[in-house]
Design a protein around this motif. Structure first.
Motif, PDB file in Angstrom:
ATOM      1  N   ALA A 294      -4.844  55.581  -5.212  1.00  0.00           N
ATOM      2  CA  ALA A 294      -4.937  54.195  -4.759  1.00  0.00           C
ATOM      3  C   ALA A 294      -6.483  54.393  -4.186  1.00  0.00           C
ATOM      4  N   LEU A 295      -7.007  55.354  -3.754  1.00  0.00           N
ATOM      5  CA  LEU A 295      -8.406  55.603  -3.172  1.00  0.00           C
ATOM      6  C   LEU A 295      -9.303  55.373  -4.765  1.00  0.00           C
ATOM      7  N   ALA A 296      -8.929  55.900  -5.488  1.00  0.00           N
ATOM      8  CA  ALA A 296      -9.674  55.834  -6.833  1.00  0.00           C
ATOM      9  C   ALA A 296     -10.053  54.337  -7.389  1.00  0.00           C
ATOM     10  N   VAL A 297      -8.676  53.707  -7.198  1.00  0.00           N
ATOM     11  CA  VAL A 297      -8.858  52.395  -7.792  1.00  0.00           C
ATOM     12  C   VAL A 297      -9.648  51.584  -6.899  1.00  0.00           C
ATOM     13  N   LYS A 298      -9.695  51.598  -5.481  1.00  0.00           N
ATOM     14  CA  LYS A 298     -10.467  51.039  -4.736  1.00  0.00           C
ATOM     15  C   LYS A 298     -11.970  51.282  -4.771  1.00  0.00           C
ATOM     16  N   VAL A 299     -12.287  52.576  -5.054  1.00  0.00           N
ATOM     17  CA  VAL A 299     -13.579  53.042  -5.232  1.00  0.00           C
ATOM     18  C   VAL A 299     -14.354  52.828  -6.604  1.00  0.00           C
ATOM     19  N   GLY A 300     -13.409  52.624  -7.575  1.00  0.00           N
ATOM     20  CA  GLY A 300     -13.879  52.222  -8.864  1.00  0.00           C
ATOM     21  C   GLY A 300     -14.038  53.510  -9.692  1.00  0.00           C
ATOM     22  N   VAL A 301     -13.493  54.520  -9.447  1.00  0.00           N
ATOM     23  CA  VAL A 301     -13.466  55.896 -10.299  1.00  0.00           C
ATOM     24  C   VAL A 301     -12.110  56.452 -10.657  1.00  0.00           C
ATOM     25  N   THR A 302     -12.170  57.564 -11.291  1.00  0.00           N
ATOM     26  CA  THR A 302     -10.638  57.837 -11.599  1.00  0.00           C
ATOM     27  C   THR A 302     -10.273  58.867 -10.677  1.00  0.00           C
ATOM     28  N   LYS A 303      -8.833  59.207 -10.698  1.00  0.00           N
ATOM     29  CA  LYS A 303      -8.277  60.126  -9.747  1.00  0.00           C
ATOM     30  C   LYS A 303      -8.865  61.478  -9.900  1.00  0.00           C
ATOM     31  N   LYS A 304      -9.174  61.806 -11.012  1.00  0.00           N
ATOM     32  CA  LYS A 304      -9.652  63.164 -11.211  1.00  0.00           C
ATOM     33  C   LYS A 304     -11.169  63.112 -10.563  1.00  0.00           C
ATOM     34  N   THR A 305     -11.921  61.948 -10.623  1.00  0.00           N
ATOM     35  CA  THR A 305     -13.107  62.130  -9.979  1.00  0.00           C
ATOM     36  C   THR A 305     -12.898  62.499  -8.278  1.00  0.00           C
ATOM     37  N   ILE A 306     -12.087  61.742  -8.041  1.00  0.00           N
ATOM     38  CA  ILE A 306     -11.854  61.868  -6.357  1.00  0.00           C
ATOM     39  C   ILE A 306     -11.420  63.301  -6.233  1.00  0.00           C
ATOM     40  N   GLN A 307     -10.687  63.821  -6.880  1.00  0.00           N
ATOM     41  CA  GLN A 307      -9.862  65.168  -6.772  1.00  0.00           C
ATOM     42  C   GLN A 307     -11.250  66.269  -6.724  1.00  0.00           C
ATOM     43  N   ASN A 308     -12.023  66.100  -7.764  1.00  0.00           N
ATOM     44  CA  ASN A 308     -13.409  67.052  -8.046  1.00  0.00           C
ATOM     45  C   ASN A 308     -14.141  66.804  -6.932  1.00  0.00           C
ATOM     46  N   LYS A 309     -14.652  65.752  -6.675  1.00  0.00           N
ATOM     47  CA  LYS A 309     -15.390  65.429  -5.621  1.00  0.00           C
ATOM     48  C   LYS A 309     -15.054  65.837  -4.151  1.00  0.00           C
ATOM     49  N   TYR A 310     -13.871  65.914  -3.922  1.00  0.00           N
ATOM     50  CA  TYR A 310     -13.186  66.234  -2.669  1.00  0.00           C
ATOM     51  C   TYR A 310     -13.465  67.628  -2.473  1.00  0.00           C
ATOM     52  N   HIS A 311     -13.455  68.438  -3.541  1.00  0.00           N
ATOM     53  CA  HIS A 311     -13.725  69.972  -3.422  1.00  0.00           C
ATOM     54  C   HIS A 311     -15.367  70.038  -3.416  1.00  0.00           C
ATOM     55  N   ARG A 312     -16.021  69.226  -3.663  1.00  0.00           N
ATOM     56  CA  ARG A 312     -17.442  69.286  -3.845  1.00  0.00           C
ATOM     57  C   ARG A 312     -18.279  68.195  -3.304  1.00  0.00           C
ATOM     58  N   PRO A 313     -17.989  67.847  -2.014  1.00  0.00           N
ATOM     59  CA  PRO A 313     -18.417  66.515  -1.419  1.00  0.00           C
ATOM     60  C   PRO A 313     -19.584  66.143  -1.517  1.00  0.00           C
ATOM     61  N   GLU A 314     -20.810  67.303  -1.908  1.00  0.00           N
ATOM     62  CA  GLU A 314     -22.336  67.039  -2.090  1.00  0.00           C
ATOM     63  C   GLU A 314     -22.523  66.267  -3.237  1.00  0.00           C
ATOM     64  N   THR A 315     -21.383  66.079  -4.213  1.00  0.00           N
ATOM     65  CA  THR A 315     -21.533  65.179  -5.398  1.00  0.00           C
ATOM     66  C   THR A 315     -21.404  63.844  -5.155  1.00  0.00           C
ATOM     67  N   TYR A 316     -21.018  63.307  -4.168  1.00  0.00           N
ATOM     68  CA  TYR A 316     -20.443  61.874  -3.841  1.00  0.00           C
ATOM     69  C   TYR A 316     -22.061  61.261  -4.136  1.00  0.00           C
ATOM     70  N   SER A 317     -22.104  59.942  -4.779  1.00  0.00           N
ATOM     71  CA  SER A 317     -23.146  59.234  -4.566  1.00  0.00           C
ATOM     72  C   SER A 317     -22.999  58.415  -3.298  1.00  0.00           C
ATOM     73  N   LEU A 318     -24.109  57.918  -3.145  1.00  0.00           N
ATOM     74  CA  LEU A 318     -24.187  57.215  -1.956  1.00  0.00           C
ATOM     75  C   LEU A 318     -23.388  55.795  -1.673  1.00  0.00           C
ATOM     76  N   ASP A 319     -23.202  55.262  -2.854  1.00  0.00           N
ATOM     77  CA  ASP A 319     -22.354  54.122  -3.132  1.00  0.00           C
ATOM     78  C   ASP A 319     -20.800  54.641  -3.133  1.00  0.00           C
ATOM     79  N   GLU A 320     -20.440  55.765  -3.701  1.00  0.00           N
ATOM     80  CA  GLU A 320     -19.331  56.063  -3.603  1.00  0.00           C
ATOM     81  C   GLU A 320     -18.776  56.345  -2.091  1.00  0.00           C
ATOM     82  N   MET A 321     -19.595  57.146  -1.515  1.00  0.00           N
ATOM     83  CA  MET A 321     -19.342  57.439   0.011  1.00  0.00           C
ATOM     84  C   MET A 321     -19.218  56.220   0.814  1.00  0.00           C
TER      85      MET A 321
END
Length: 94
Positions: free
Chosen positions: A33-60
């Motif tokens: 659900a978070l991925a849909v609302k942010v406009g990315v894939t579920k896998k992207t949300i999971q990957n970036k959760y483990h490496r939060p420094e890779t979030y873009s400002l827009d995503e954050m």
């Protein structure tokens, strides 16, 4: 062998993960659900959760909106540390 102190980056990552995980739990929002609302894939949300420094400002910013970060959580994520009680008092008195 003594336990090593986490690096500054790891401490910052823990702040971001704690804010995201806590608010996801509180609002009952899963990764899909978070991925849909942010406009990315579920896998992207999971990957970036483990490496939060890779979030873009827009995503954050989208995540903070969807998960309804408090101003203190948003400030902690941006600063990469917990706010002190003095800073919180100053913030409230502004």
């Amino acid at each position: 062998m003594p336990k090593l102190k986490p690096s500054m980056q790891e401490e910052r990552n823990r702040i971001v993960r704690a804010c995201i995980a806590g608010n996801k739990e509180r609002l009952a929002i899963d990764d899909a659900a978070l991925a849909v609302k942010v406009g990315v894939t579920k896998k992207t949300i999971q990957n970036k959760y483990h490496r939060p420094e890779t979030y873009s400002l827009d995503e954050m910013q989208k995540i903070a909106t969807v998960l309804k970060f408090t101003p203190l959580q948003a400030a902690s994520v941006l600063l990469g540390r917990e706010l002190t009680s003095k800073e919180i008092k100053e913030f409230i008195l502004l």
